[in-house]
Design a protein around this motif. Sequence first.
Motif, PDB file in Angstrom:
ATOM      1  N   GLN A  12      -8.562  45.063  -6.190  1.00  0.00           N
ATOM      2  CA  GLN A  12      -9.510  45.679  -6.529  1.00  0.00           C
ATOM      3  C   GLN A  12     -10.586  44.888  -7.428  1.00  0.00           C
ATOM      4  N   ARG A  13     -10.003  44.122  -8.427  1.00  0.00           N
ATOM      5  CA  ARG A  13     -10.756  43.457  -9.038  1.00  0.00           C
ATOM      6  C   ARG A  13     -11.329  42.187  -8.320  1.00  0.00           C
ATOM      7  N   TRP A  14     -10.643  41.631  -7.294  1.00  0.00           N
ATOM      8  CA  TRP A  14     -11.368  40.654  -6.590  1.00  0.00           C
ATOM      9  C   TRP A  14     -12.265  41.262  -5.462  1.00  0.00           C
ATOM     10  N   LEU A  15     -12.061  42.574  -4.824  1.00  0.00           N
ATOM     11  CA  LEU A  15     -13.016  43.038  -4.136  1.00  0.00           C
ATOM     12  C   LEU A  15     -14.147  43.319  -4.844  1.00  0.00           C
ATOM     13  N   ASP A  16     -14.018  43.712  -6.277  1.00  0.00           N
ATOM     14  CA  ASP A  16     -15.577  43.855  -6.962  1.00  0.00           C
ATOM     15  C   ASP A  16     -16.172  42.601  -7.318  1.00  0.00           C
ATOM     16  N   ILE A  17     -15.335  41.470  -7.366  1.00  0.00           N
ATOM     17  CA  ILE A  17     -16.029  40.191  -7.404  1.00  0.00           C
ATOM     18  C   ILE A  17     -16.885  39.717  -6.295  1.00  0.00           C
ATOM     19  N   ILE A  18     -16.008  39.838  -5.191  1.00  0.00           N
ATOM     20  CA  ILE A  18     -16.505  39.732  -3.847  1.00  0.00           C
ATOM     21  C   ILE A  18     -17.633  40.286  -3.560  1.00  0.00           C
ATOM     22  N   GLY A  19     -17.946  41.662  -4.026  1.00  0.00           N
ATOM     23  CA  GLY A  19     -19.315  42.197  -3.599  1.00  0.00           C
ATOM     24  C   GLY A  19     -20.349  41.735  -4.610  1.00  0.00           C
ATOM     25  N   ARG A  20     -20.292  41.007  -5.735  1.00  0.00           N
ATOM     26  CA  ARG A  20     -21.329  40.277  -6.389  1.00  0.00           C
ATOM     27  C   ARG A  20     -22.111  39.340  -5.663  1.00  0.00           C
ATOM     28  N   GLU A  21     -23.383  39.536  -5.983  1.00  0.00           N
ATOM     29  CA  GLU A  21     -24.264  38.085  -5.423  1.00  0.00           C
ATOM     30  C   GLU A  21     -24.148  37.107  -6.051  1.00  0.00           C
ATOM     31  N   LEU A  23     -22.919  35.558 -10.469  1.00  0.00           N
ATOM     32  CA  LEU A  23     -21.778  35.483 -11.229  1.00  0.00           C
ATOM     33  C   LEU A  23     -22.293  35.173 -12.704  1.00  0.00           C
ATOM     34  N   ASP A  24     -21.793  35.925 -13.485  1.00  0.00           N
ATOM     35  CA  ASP A  24     -21.994  35.539 -14.896  1.00  0.00           C
ATOM     36  C   ASP A  24     -21.026  34.280 -15.343  1.00  0.00           C
ATOM     37  N   GLU A  25     -21.483  33.687 -16.487  1.00  0.00           N
ATOM     38  CA  GLU A  25     -20.700  32.394 -16.889  1.00  0.00           C
ATOM     39  C   GLU A  25     -19.191  32.733 -17.187  1.00  0.00           C
ATOM     40  N   LYS A  26     -18.858  33.944 -17.988  1.00  0.00           N
ATOM     41  CA  LYS A  26     -17.617  34.174 -18.141  1.00  0.00           C
ATOM     42  C   LYS A  26     -16.708  34.281 -16.876  1.00  0.00           C
ATOM     43  N   THR A  27     -17.205  35.170 -15.891  1.00  0.00           N
ATOM     44  CA  THR A  27     -16.632  35.376 -14.634  1.00  0.00           C
ATOM     45  C   THR A  27     -16.349  34.055 -13.885  1.00  0.00           C
ATOM     46  N   ALA A  28     -17.494  33.162 -13.898  1.00  0.00           N
ATOM     47  CA  ALA A  28     -17.318  31.887 -13.276  1.00  0.00           C
ATOM     48  C   ALA A  28     -16.357  31.016 -13.882  1.00  0.00           C
ATOM     49  N   GLN A  29     -16.211  30.904 -15.234  1.00  0.00           N
ATOM     50  CA  GLN A  29     -15.021  30.318 -15.918  1.00  0.00           C
ATOM     51  C   GLN A  29     -13.526  30.955 -15.405  1.00  0.00           C
ATOM     52  N   GLU A  30     -13.544  32.051 -15.538  1.00  0.00           N
ATOM     53  CA  GLU A  30     -12.408  32.717 -15.168  1.00  0.00           C
ATOM     54  C   GLU A  30     -12.025  32.438 -13.779  1.00  0.00           C
ATOM     55  N   ILE A  31     -12.666  32.614 -12.769  1.00  0.00           N
ATOM     56  CA  ILE A  31     -12.534  32.187 -11.570  1.00  0.00           C
ATOM     57  C   ILE A  31     -11.994  30.579 -11.086  1.00  0.00           C
ATOM     58  N   SER A  32     -12.969  29.710 -11.791  1.00  0.00           N
ATOM     59  CA  SER A  32     -12.422  28.496 -11.585  1.00  0.00           C
ATOM     60  C   SER A  32     -11.144  28.319 -12.060  1.00  0.00           C
ATOM     61  N   LYS A  33     -10.812  28.694 -13.643  1.00  0.00           N
ATOM     62  CA  LYS A  33      -9.290  28.468 -14.157  1.00  0.00           C
ATOM     63  C   LYS A  33      -8.272  29.094 -13.256  1.00  0.00           C
ATOM     64  N   GLU A  34      -8.692  30.428 -12.494  1.00  0.00           N
ATOM     65  CA  GLU A  34      -7.784  31.260 -11.877  1.00  0.00           C
ATOM     66  C   GLU A  34      -7.577  30.359 -10.553  1.00  0.00           C
ATOM     67  N   THR A  35      -8.479  29.885  -9.855  1.00  0.00           N
ATOM     68  CA  THR A  35      -8.178  29.436  -8.450  1.00  0.00           C
ATOM     69  C   THR A  35      -7.334  28.282  -8.762  1.00  0.00           C
ATOM     70  N   VAL A  36      -7.470  27.292  -9.709  1.00  0.00           N
ATOM     71  CA  VAL A  36      -6.309  26.198  -9.794  1.00  0.00           C
ATOM     72  C   VAL A  36      -4.928  26.676  -9.995  1.00  0.00           C
ATOM     73  N   ASP A  37      -4.906  27.730 -10.976  1.00  0.00           N
ATOM     74  CA  ASP A  37      -3.801  28.411 -11.248  1.00  0.00           C
ATOM     75  C   ASP A  37      -2.989  29.075 -10.045  1.00  0.00           C
ATOM     76  N   ASN A  38      -3.563  29.647  -9.214  1.00  0.00           N
ATOM     77  CA  ASN A  38      -3.254  30.116  -8.009  1.00  0.00           C
ATOM     78  C   ASN A  38      -2.677  29.259  -6.895  1.00  0.00           C
ATOM     79  N   PHE A  39      -3.552  28.253  -6.935  1.00  0.00           N
ATOM     80  CA  PHE A  39      -3.191  26.939  -5.876  1.00  0.00           C
ATOM     81  C   PHE A  39      -1.796  26.480  -6.364  1.00  0.00           C
ATOM     82  N   VAL A  40      -1.837  25.954  -7.907  1.00  0.00           N
ATOM     83  CA  VAL A  40      -0.585  25.299  -8.302  1.00  0.00           C
ATOM     84  C   VAL A  40       0.635  26.179  -8.242  1.00  0.00           C
ATOM     85  N   ASN A  41       0.441  27.565  -8.473  1.00  0.00           N
ATOM     86  CA  ASN A  41       1.794  28.585  -8.376  1.00  0.00           C
ATOM     87  C   ASN A  41       2.218  29.150  -7.158  1.00  0.00           C
TER      88      ASN A  41
END
Length: 447
Positions: A12-21, A23-41
């Motif tokens: 649900q968190r990601w569906l909410d993000i997908i719905g946004r046109e 992104l604020d700076e904090k969310t952008a930073q979270e997505i960048s870090k989380e994307t790398v973590d998800n690819f690695v793990n």
Amino acid sequence: MKHYQDAMQYAQRWLDIIGREELDEKTAQEISKETVDNFVNHFNKGWVDYRKSVTEAGDYAGTEWRGKGLYFYDVFGQEYIDCLGGYGALDLGWSHPEVVEAVRAQAGKSGIPSQELMDPLRGVLARLLSQITPGDIDHAFFVNSGTETIEGALKIAKLHTGKHNFISTVSAFHGKTLGSLSVMGKKDFREALQPFGGQTFYVPFGDADALEKQMEICAKVGIGIAAFIAEPIQGEAGAIVPPDDYWPKVRELCNRYEILLICDEVQTGMARTGKMWGVDHWGIVPDILCVAKSLGGGVMPVGAFMGNGELWKAFEDPNPFIHTSTTGGNPMACAAAIAAINVTLRDNLADKAAEMGDYFIGKLQEFAVRYPQIYKGITGKGLLIGQHFQAPELGYKVAAGLFKRKVLVAGTLISANTVRFEPALIITRAEIDEILNRLEDTLREIS
């Protein structure tokens, strides 16, 4: 139940993000870090190690978010010029509005067909392809990817001929599923997975005499060859264009030895090289033609392998269900392909690719003369262009330097002797000039 509640909250968190046109700076930073973590793990750590978007991006990994035309934007809103083009999948650029709208309209009706009733768009797309492919090709089967088109081509070639062996070319790239790998011309992808079943013989690309000799040997020793398979212009090998007399001679040899000719147009098809199909440069008609990547207009995955009615009898009798796909040729994919074909023809994108490609290649050849310590040469046709470097380290420096200047091209630490330019076919001369400016700035820095 294993973490179901956590999974629902995460989804649900990601569906909410997908719905946004935006992104604020904090969310952008979270997505960048989380994307790398998800690819690695959870996906493939090795991909992260070889991505310029990680190794060259600075504090946060380059993470794409949206795109339009020739440009795409990362989660921080930074603009990049895309000269990689999804390795040929984005001929129309990012999110072409007519293709997006066709998919959106169809998605509201049906996404996956029932498999029992007749779904109209599959038939429409098959007929449409029969109107734009060379010669007597008038049948098509739809799949989800380029490698699946090769699987289907090999399968129908075996069924039609009753033979089980193939001839391919050195440095060929035909996909990474097992059947496609059996005709792959690159050791890096083949070696650990052998044997494949049947035999595949290899000849240098562009050498019709070598092909003739191999066919002659196989005929003499009783090895039945179902088909010769090749790309009209080798893509992954670096936009390698064969001699002008090569393809007419190949067609004659296949006729003489009663061997089918499979042309892999997954990367060269749909106007990429300055003609609708790569084989159109030489006026030859293959027995089987494969297309994918750009067929979906950069919006939906779809591919097709095609041939004439005589060949197609192998799929119709005695078992018309000998080759099927639950999702291949689904209505949304067909809608995307119909729109993509319409835009490609209406906007004369083959002619535009030829014109812009001549200009782009000419300018790159000037760079190769000015920077011989960096370049070996430039190859290609239309907007399938290969830059060949004196050493992989130089190729990587060029690719990394362009990435820092917000231009995306291919080239990784393990594959940088050749770096391709494959921009959208809608590119303008002014946009090419801007790319060249950033490239020359990179070359000056390196040299």
